[in-house]
Design an enzyme around this catalytic site. Structure first.
Site, PDB file in Angstrom:
ATOM      1  N   GLU A  60      36.684 -27.953   4.864  1.00  0.00           N
ATOM      2  CA  GLU A  60      38.108 -27.640   5.061  1.00  0.00           C
ATOM      3  C   GLU A  60      38.209 -26.516   6.076  1.00  0.00           C
ATOM      4  O   GLU A  60      37.196 -25.873   6.400  1.00  0.00           O
ATOM      5  CB  GLU A  60      38.725 -27.198   3.722  1.00  0.00           C
ATOM      6  N   ARG A  89      20.615 -34.928   4.760  1.00  0.00           N
ATOM      7  CA  ARG A  89      19.870 -34.085   5.722  1.00  0.00           C
ATOM      8  C   ARG A  89      18.675 -34.804   6.318  1.00  0.00           C
ATOM      9  O   ARG A  89      18.263 -34.514   7.435  1.00  0.00           O
ATOM     10  CB  ARG A  89      19.408 -32.806   5.027  1.00  0.00           C
ATOM     11  N   GLU A  96      26.148 -30.715   7.947  1.00  0.00           N
ATOM     12  CA  GLU A  96      25.398 -30.905   6.693  1.00  0.00           C
ATOM     13  C   GLU A  96      24.595 -29.641   6.335  1.00  0.00           C
ATOM     14  O   GLU A  96      23.477 -29.718   5.830  1.00  0.00           O
ATOM     15  CB  GLU A  96      24.537 -32.168   6.766  1.00  0.00           C
TER      16      GLU A  96
HETATM   17  C1  LIG Z   1      30.989 -32.433  14.786  1.00  0.00           C
HETATM   18  C2  LIG Z   1      31.080 -32.046  13.349  1.00  0.00           C
HETATM   19  C3  LIG Z   1      31.101 -33.039  12.384  1.00  0.00           C
HETATM   20  C4  LIG Z   1      31.218 -32.693  11.023  1.00  0.00           C
HETATM   21  N1  LIG Z   1      31.319 -33.694  10.086  1.00  0.00           N
HETATM   22  C5  LIG Z   1      31.602 -33.371   8.788  1.00  0.00           C
HETATM   23  C6  LIG Z   1      31.878 -34.391   7.816  1.00  0.00           C
HETATM   24  O1  LIG Z   1      31.792 -35.596   8.100  1.00  0.00           O
HETATM   25  N2  LIG Z   1      32.243 -34.002   6.569  1.00  0.00           N
HETATM   26  C7  LIG Z   1      32.339 -32.708   6.205  1.00  0.00           C
HETATM   27  O2  LIG Z   1      32.690 -32.435   5.044  1.00  0.00           O
HETATM   28  N3  LIG Z   1      32.085 -31.701   7.102  1.00  0.00           N
HETATM   29  C8  LIG Z   1      31.721 -32.006   8.376  1.00  0.00           C
HETATM   30  N4  LIG Z   1      31.483 -31.004   9.300  1.00  0.00           N
HETATM   31  C9  LIG Z   1      31.608 -29.610   8.901  1.00  0.00           C
HETATM   32  C10 LIG Z   1      30.275 -28.900   8.852  1.00  0.00           C
HETATM   33  O3  LIG Z   1      29.523 -29.318   7.752  1.00  0.00           O
HETATM   34  C11 LIG Z   1      30.559 -27.386   8.851  1.00  0.00           C
HETATM   35  O4  LIG Z   1      31.059 -27.051  10.134  1.00  0.00           O
HETATM   36  C12 LIG Z   1      29.326 -26.571   8.528  1.00  0.00           C
HETATM   37  O5  LIG Z   1      28.959 -26.749   7.185  1.00  0.00           O
HETATM   38  C13 LIG Z   1      29.535 -25.072   8.804  1.00  0.00           C
HETATM   39  O6  LIG Z   1      30.721 -24.609   8.252  1.00  0.00           O
HETATM   40  P1  LIG Z   1      31.748 -23.739   9.144  1.00  0.00           P
HETATM   41  O7  LIG Z   1      31.994 -24.523  10.388  1.00  0.00           O
HETATM   42  O8  LIG Z   1      32.908 -23.393   8.310  1.00  0.00           O
HETATM   43  O9  LIG Z   1      30.940 -22.442   9.526  1.00  0.00           O
HETATM   44  P2  LIG Z   1      30.820 -21.104   8.643  1.00  0.00           P
HETATM   45  O10 LIG Z   1      30.477 -21.447   7.252  1.00  0.00           O
HETATM   46  O11 LIG Z   1      32.023 -20.278   8.893  1.00  0.00           O
HETATM   47  O12 LIG Z   1      29.559 -20.418   9.315  1.00  0.00           O
HETATM   48  C14 LIG Z   1      29.637 -19.645  10.513  1.00  0.00           C
HETATM   49  C15 LIG Z   1      28.288 -18.980  10.708  1.00  0.00           C
HETATM   50  O13 LIG Z   1      28.032 -18.088   9.606  1.00  0.00           O
HETATM   51  C16 LIG Z   1      26.776 -18.371   9.044  1.00  0.00           C
HETATM   52  N5  LIG Z   1      26.847 -18.129   7.594  1.00  0.00           N
HETATM   53  C17 LIG Z   1      27.847 -18.464   6.740  1.00  0.00           C
HETATM   54  N6  LIG Z   1      27.547 -18.074   5.494  1.00  0.00           N
HETATM   55  C18 LIG Z   1      26.317 -17.504   5.546  1.00  0.00           C
HETATM   56  C19 LIG Z   1      25.442 -16.901   4.585  1.00  0.00           C
HETATM   57  N7  LIG Z   1      25.764 -16.870   3.282  1.00  0.00           N
HETATM   58  N8  LIG Z   1      24.257 -16.409   5.012  1.00  0.00           N
HETATM   59  C20 LIG Z   1      23.899 -16.484   6.322  1.00  0.00           C
HETATM   60  N9  LIG Z   1      24.685 -17.017   7.270  1.00  0.00           N
HETATM   61  C21 LIG Z   1      25.873 -17.535   6.895  1.00  0.00           C
HETATM   62  C22 LIG Z   1      26.534 -19.847   9.351  1.00  0.00           C
HETATM   63  O14 LIG Z   1      25.135 -20.150   9.315  1.00  0.00           O
HETATM   64  C23 LIG Z   1      27.123 -19.963  10.741  1.00  0.00           C
HETATM   65  O15 LIG Z   1      26.181 -19.587  11.701  1.00  0.00           O
HETATM   66  C24 LIG Z   1      31.300 -31.335  10.655  1.00  0.00           C
HETATM   67  C25 LIG Z   1      31.257 -30.341  11.640  1.00  0.00           C
HETATM   68  C26 LIG Z   1      31.158 -30.671  12.963  1.00  0.00           C
HETATM   69  C27 LIG Z   1      31.145 -29.581  14.001  1.00  0.00           C
END
Ligand SMILES: Cc1cc2nc3c(=O)[nH]c(=O)nc-3n(C[C@H](O)[C@H](O)[C@H](O)COP(=O)(O)OP(=O)(O)OC[C@H]3O[C@@H](n4cnc5c(N)ncnc54)[C@H](O)[C@@H]3O)c2cc1C
Length: 387
Positions: free
Chosen positions: A135, A251, A371
């Site tokens: 989300e 994964r 993922e």
């Molecule tokens: C092209 C694309 C396709 C996708 N397809 C799907 C899909 O089909 N279904 C679905 O549900 N989602 C999907 N996603 C979402 C994807 O799984 C998320 O973008 C991903 O899990 C990261 O979440 P975020 O973007 O909110 O980043 P954030 O969680 O905000 O992370 C930002 C940064 O902070 C770091 N970080 C966050 N928390 C921690 C922690 N506790 N310790 C260390 N580092 C941390 C992360 O590693 C990252 O570098 C997709 C994303 C993209 C870009």
């Protein structure tokens, strides 16, 4: 004297069935996908006629039992398909990947016999699936999701926004995660099978992305979306478990996508250095270039063995979550490095959209994000080590 050699096979030795399957997918990718890859990437649009071909070729129910129109295979066959397609186009591969390793897998594991009966024949013949967990406000912290599920009579109403949903533009069935009992925190998260035509469901904005541009990534808008009671997937409140366990398998698929992209890049670089001449000879004759290629090939071999082993463990019914996290982490790092080296070996031409190198480079990046980001894989691996 007793022969002490074991009969265990090397990971890369394929059975006859696996070999034939891989050859068929390679042929399809080369002849039907490759000619369109550049145009689809430029237009950020997947050709609608290719999705029915995935179904016709039996690539959309690889692990689904044959009685429902599937191939009755294991995740290793999915890995072979995803790797071969990603070698040609990472966008095409992710359609097959999400449908098999997330959607049909979750249904296989958690669906009731009635849900299998209702959905598998459609999911193996034309209905594309998507997996909707993320989300706007919850990514790595997936269980902080804000989408709510409220009981209404015998059914449910879902309200919230999903973000980044792969296959969103074309999918007909979505596994949607929503919280049915927010007071219970993550133990209220529940999975639902939502169809595109359910009242209150809409597909929102499509993302304009750096890589895997032809793959659709969209927002989903649920406004009191009406979901029948029989479309709850698994027990109410067990959605967090369904998400974690499904992504553990998913994964391995992303690992396969990454080794496919890396192999495409390595093959392109190997061909190019034999043709490109500088200082009066092919650049492949310079030891510096040879060593770059050798390093790329070694990285790729290690990543492929990790992905294949995770898949073989899963198919053997052994624990595999650690190995899957390692395979995804490492193969995405390797794809990042190999595609970067490939681009550099193409020199200035590597920077041009007239050549394939820059697309491999852009497509590889997503492996470190979706993922579970690389940090999240490290967290899973560390948790396993320290428990
Ligand atoms: C092209 C694309 C396709 C996708 N397809 C799907 C899909 O089909 N279904 C679905 O549900 N989602 C999907 N996603 C979402 C994807 O799984 C998320 O973008 C991903 O899990 C990261 O979440 P975020 O973007 O909110 O980043 P954030 O969680 O905000 O992370 C930002 C940064 O902070 C770091 N970080 C966050 N928390 C921690 C922690 N506790 N310790 C260390 N580092 C941390 C992360 O590693 C990252 O570098 C997709 C994303 C993209 C870009």
């Amino acid at each position: 004297m007793q022969d002490l050699r074991t009969a265990a096979s090397a990971l890369t030795i394929l059975s006859e069935e696996e070999t034939m399957f891989r050859e068929a997918v390679r042929e399809f990718a080369e002849t039907e996908v490759k000619p369109h890859v550049h145009a689809m990437d430029e237009a950020a649009q997947f050709r609608p006629d290719l999705i029915p071909r995935f179904f016709e070729l039996g690539l959309m129910g690889i692990e689904v039992p044959e009685q429902y129109g599937g191939a009755g295979g294991g995740i290793f066959l999915s890995v072979l398909a995803i790797e071969e397609i990603a070698r040609v186009d990472a966008s095409a591969a992710i359609y097959v990947d999400v449908h098999n390793t997330l959607v049909t897998n979750a249904l296989l594991r958690w669906g009731t016999p009635e849900q299998h009966q209702q959905y598998f024949p459609r999911l193996t013949s034309g209905l594309l699936g998507a997996f909707a967990l993320s989300e706007p406000g919850s990514g790595s912290d997936a269980f902080a999701l804000a989408t709510r599920a409220e009981r209404k009579g015998t059914g449910w109403e879902l309200t919230g926004t999903k973000f980044w949903i792969t296959n969103g533009a074309e999918a007909g069935a979505f596994i949607v995660f929503a919280n049915a009992e927010p007071a219970k925190g993550y133990k209220g998260i529940t999975a639902f099978i939502v169809e595109r035509n359910f009242p209150g469901f809409a597909v929102g904005k499509k993302e304009n992305k750096l890589g895997i541009r032809a793959s659709s990534t969209t927002e989903l808008i649920l406004e009191q979306c009406a979901v029948p009671g029989e479309n709850v997937l698994g027990p109410v409140g067990q959605g967090y478990k369904i998400a974690i366990e499904t992504l553990n398998e998913g994964r391995i698929g992303i690992g396969a996508q990454m080794i496919g992209v890396a192999r495409g890049a390595l093959e392109a670089a190997t061909a190019y250095v034999k043709e490109r001449r500088q200082f009066g000879k092919a650049i492949a004759e310079f030891q510096g270039v040879q060593f770059q290629l050798a390093q790329m090939a070694t990285d790729l071999e290690a990543a492929r063995l990790m992905v294949y082993n995770a898949a073989r463990l899963k198919d053997a019914g052994q624990p595999f979550a650690q190995q899957a996290a390692m395979a995804k982490l490492f193969s995405s790092q390797v794809a990042d490095r190999i595609t970067s080296s490939c681009l550099e070996l193409f020199g200035g031409y590597g920077y041009s959209k007239e050549y394939p190198a820059e697309k491999y480079y852009r497509d590889a990046k997503i492996g470190t994000i979706y993922e579970g980001t690389s940090n999240m894989q490290l967290q899973t691996i560390a948790k396993g080590l320290l428990k």
